[in-house]
Design a protein around this motif. Structure first.
Motif, PDB file in Angstrom:
ATOM      1  N   ILE A 195       0.843  -1.199   0.000  1.00 34.40           N
ATOM      2  CA  ILE A 195       0.000   0.000   0.000  1.00 34.40           C
ATOM      3  C   ILE A 195       0.874   1.243   0.000  1.00 34.40           C
ATOM      4  CG2 ILE A 195      -1.660   1.334   1.356  1.00 34.40           C
ATOM      5  CD1 ILE A 195      -2.837  -1.379   2.269  1.00 34.40           C
ATOM      6  N   LEU A 196       1.965   1.213   0.738  1.00 34.70           N
ATOM      7  CA  LEU A 196       2.845   2.372   0.807  1.00 34.70           C
ATOM      8  C   LEU A 196       3.340   2.778  -0.581  1.00 34.70           C
ATOM      9  CD1 LEU A 196       4.309   4.463   2.497  1.00 34.70           C
ATOM     10  CD2 LEU A 196       6.076   2.756   2.983  1.00 34.70           C
ATOM     11  N   ASP A 239       1.844   2.171  -3.468  1.00 34.68           N
ATOM     12  CA  ASP A 239       0.695   2.699  -4.205  1.00 34.68           C
ATOM     13  C   ASP A 239       0.353   4.123  -3.803  1.00 34.68           C
ATOM     14  OD1 ASP A 239       0.435   0.321  -5.594  1.00 34.68           O
ATOM     15  OD2 ASP A 239      -1.115  -0.481  -4.262  1.00 34.68           O
ATOM     16  N   VAL A 240       0.552   4.447  -2.543  1.00 34.05           N
ATOM     17  CA  VAL A 240       0.223   5.793  -2.052  1.00 34.05           C
ATOM     18  C   VAL A 240       1.296   6.806  -2.444  1.00 34.05           C
ATOM     19  CG1 VAL A 240      -0.072   7.173   0.058  1.00 34.05           C
ATOM     20  CG2 VAL A 240      -1.198   4.950  -0.147  1.00 34.05           C
ATOM     21  N   GLY A 273       6.448   9.006   3.833  1.00 21.09           N
ATOM     22  CA  GLY A 273       5.454   7.937   3.775  1.00 21.09           C
ATOM     23  C   GLY A 273       5.875   6.810   4.688  1.00 21.09           C
ATOM     24  N   GLU A 300       4.707   3.118   6.891  1.00 19.92           N
ATOM     25  CA  GLU A 300       3.772   2.072   7.272  1.00 19.92           C
ATOM     26  C   GLU A 300       3.690   2.098   8.797  1.00 19.92           C
ATOM     27  OE1 GLU A 300       3.255  -2.730   7.073  1.00 19.92           O
ATOM     28  OE2 GLU A 300       3.965  -1.682   5.276  1.00 19.92           O
ATOM     29  N   ARG A 321      -2.171   5.149  14.352  1.00 22.82           N
ATOM     30  CA  ARG A 321      -2.347   6.389  13.594  1.00 22.82           C
ATOM     31  C   ARG A 321      -2.271   7.631  14.469  1.00 22.82           C
ATOM     32  NH1 ARG A 321      -4.995  10.453  12.264  1.00 22.82           N
ATOM     33  NH2 ARG A 321      -6.993  10.205  13.246  1.00 22.82           N
ATOM     34  N   GLU A 380      -2.271  12.693   4.010  1.00 20.29           N
ATOM     35  CA  GLU A 380      -3.277  11.679   3.714  1.00 20.29           C
ATOM     36  C   GLU A 380      -2.933  10.410   4.489  1.00 20.29           C
ATOM     37  OE1 GLU A 380      -2.808   9.607  -0.353  1.00 20.29           O
ATOM     38  OE2 GLU A 380      -1.904  11.575  -0.653  1.00 20.29           O
ATOM     39  N   GLU A 381      -3.945   9.540   4.595  1.00 19.55           N
ATOM     40  CA  GLU A 381      -3.733   8.261   5.272  1.00 19.55           C
ATOM     41  C   GLU A 381      -4.523   7.177   4.558  1.00 19.55           C
ATOM     42  OE1 GLU A 381      -6.295   7.731   8.958  1.00 19.55           O
ATOM     43  OE2 GLU A 381      -6.075   9.921   8.864  1.00 19.55           O
ATOM     44  N   HIS A 382      -4.008   5.985   4.617  1.00 21.76           N
ATOM     45  CA  HIS A 382      -4.663   4.836   3.983  1.00 21.76           C
ATOM     46  C   HIS A 382      -4.523   3.636   4.889  1.00 21.76           C
ATOM     47  CE1 HIS A 382      -5.264   6.763   0.073  1.00 21.76           C
ATOM     48  NE2 HIS A 382      -4.183   7.432   0.402  1.00 21.76           N
TER      49      HIS A 382
END
Length: 172
Positions: A2-3, A5-6, A146, A148, A154, A170-172
């Motif tokens: 995910i990291l 992709d972000v 960025g 993880e 969070r 932003e956060e995912h």
């Protein structure tokens, strides 16, 4: 990841602005994060930092194996201790599991990762504190970090970085 992709759209945006982005992967391990970003963004260069010489050799070998060796260098860590450079993007998947939890992890986890890559200290936040403390002096203007984090970290990680002068984008 995910990291990856972000971060990728931010990396490509920097290229669209005419920049040749430099990124650093703190605690690079096998180099997976940095190398995936380099693969997707031919204009970028990366440095992988780790405390493990074995990990750095693996990351460098992976870069060569994937045709990315000319844009990837390694440096011994920890974190920014032996690095003076500045970067457009800082990425990391640092150790973030609490010490008391690491001891009870399933063998499937501990078999593939050394304890130092898993154990984030008593509250799991040691690496974030270390990174936040030094990141500003290694981040270019308009740069990005960025990270993880653990599923329940969070609020704490955001607070650590906000106290160091950073802003959650932003956060995912």
């Amino acid at each position: 990841e995910i990291l990856v992709d972000v971060i990728l759209p931010h990396l490509k945006s920097m290229v669209m602005q005419g920049r040749k982005p430099k990124l650093v992967d703190l605690g690079t391990g096998t180099g997976a994060i940095a190398l995936a970003l380099l693969h997707e963004c031919p204009e970028a260069e990366a440095m992988g930092i780790d405390i493990s010489e074995d990990a750095l050799k693996t990351a460098a070998d992976n870069a060569e194996r994937n045709g990315l060796g000319s844009r990837f260098v390694t440096r011994s860590g920890p974190w920014f201790d032996k690095t003076a450079e500045r970067f457009d993007i800082i990425v990391s998947n640092p150790p973030y599991i609490r010490s008391d939890v690491v001891k009870g992890l399933e063998p499937e986890v501990t078999k593939f990762d050394p304890m130092v890559a898993l154990d984030g200290g008593p509250d799991g936040l040691d690496a974030y504190r270390a990174i936040a403390q030094s990141a500003a002096s290694h981040l270019e203007d308009q740069g990005l970090i960025g990270l993880e984090i653990g599923f329940d970290q969070r609020r704490d990680v955001t607070q650590i970085f906000e106290l160091a002068g950073f802003l959650l984008v932003e956060e995912h």
